[in-house]
Write an enzyme that holds these catalytic residues in place. Sequence first.
Site, short mmCIF file in Angstrom:
data_model
loop_
_atom_site.label_atom_id
_atom_site.label_comp_id
_atom_site.label_asym_id
_atom_site.label_seq_id
_atom_site.Cartn_x
_atom_site.Cartn_y
_atom_site.Cartn_z
N GLY A 16 0.79 -1.23 0.00
CA GLY A 16 0.00 0.00 0.00
C GLY A 16 0.82 1.28 0.00
CG ASN A 18 2.04 3.06 -5.65
OD1 ASN A 18 2.52 4.02 -6.23
ND2 ASN A 18 2.63 1.88 -5.62
CG MET A 94 -1.17 -7.95 -6.34
SD MET A 94 -0.38 -6.97 -7.63
CE MET A 94 0.71 -8.18 -8.31
CB ILE A 96 -7.21 -10.41 -14.19
CG1 ILE A 96 -5.70 -10.60 -14.33
CG2 ILE A 96 -7.83 -9.97 -15.52
CD1 ILE A 96 -5.33 -11.83 -15.13
CG ASN A 111 -3.38 -1.45 -13.38
OD1 ASN A 111 -3.33 -1.68 -12.17
ND2 ASN A 111 -2.64 -2.11 -14.26
CG HIS A 113 2.19 -2.49 -16.02
ND1 HIS A 113 2.41 -3.68 -15.37
CD2 HIS A 113 2.85 -2.58 -17.22
CE1 HIS A 113 3.16 -4.46 -16.13
NE2 HIS A 113 3.45 -3.83 -17.24
#
Length: 208
Positions: A16, A18, A94, A96, A111, A113
């Site tokens: 966490g 971010n 994590m 899809i 998102n 990446h």
Amino acid sequence: MNAHRPRLVVMVSGNGSNLQAILDACEYGWLGADVVGVVCNKAGVPAIARAERNNVPVVILEPLAGEPRHTYDIRLRAVVQNFKPDVVVLAGFMRILSNQFLEHFPSRVVNLHPALPGELPGTHAIERAFAESRDHWRTHSGITVHLVLDEGVDTGPVLASEVVPIHIDDTLEIFSERMHEREHVLLVQTLSDLCRKISSLQESESVL
Ligand code: GRF
């Protein structure tokens, strides 16, 4: 609370850092938005404590044993929708997401990446980039912030990206730290631009 401050829901699965960058940016006024909820698919991860320390409501929604992806995503969508988000941020989430979730938030899912656009999709992108650099052919990787429109892994219209160098004397730890530092800045900047656009759109709609 300003009526036009965009509402963010941040989805996380782990550390966490971010999420923390987003929370700090909101608190210090660098990001004109409010984190109205955090949704986590794993109990006990540090991201949960970060949200709690910032008094942000957290929902921990773990998949049930053997639960199909689309069933989980329908439950997830209800939880996220409850927060009435303007933007859903995947900050180290994590899983899809299937169309069962995505079609509910069209062009509103962002998102992060840890690689350049089109490169190293999936997990462990930082470790894979570093391993390739030790094979002497990769000199940089990068980071991408993009919209998630469909079930593609780490694909979608790019909002921002940045090259991050890999130096010859880097260790994986040093390179990872450089990547995360740049992620925190790029994610906040990109969300700030997006939120400014959303705010002005909402303002112009409210005077009509
Ligand atoms: C980041 O490197 C992000 O790009 C990737 O997962 C990591 C999450 O880190 N998708 P943190 O949980 O925000 O510290």
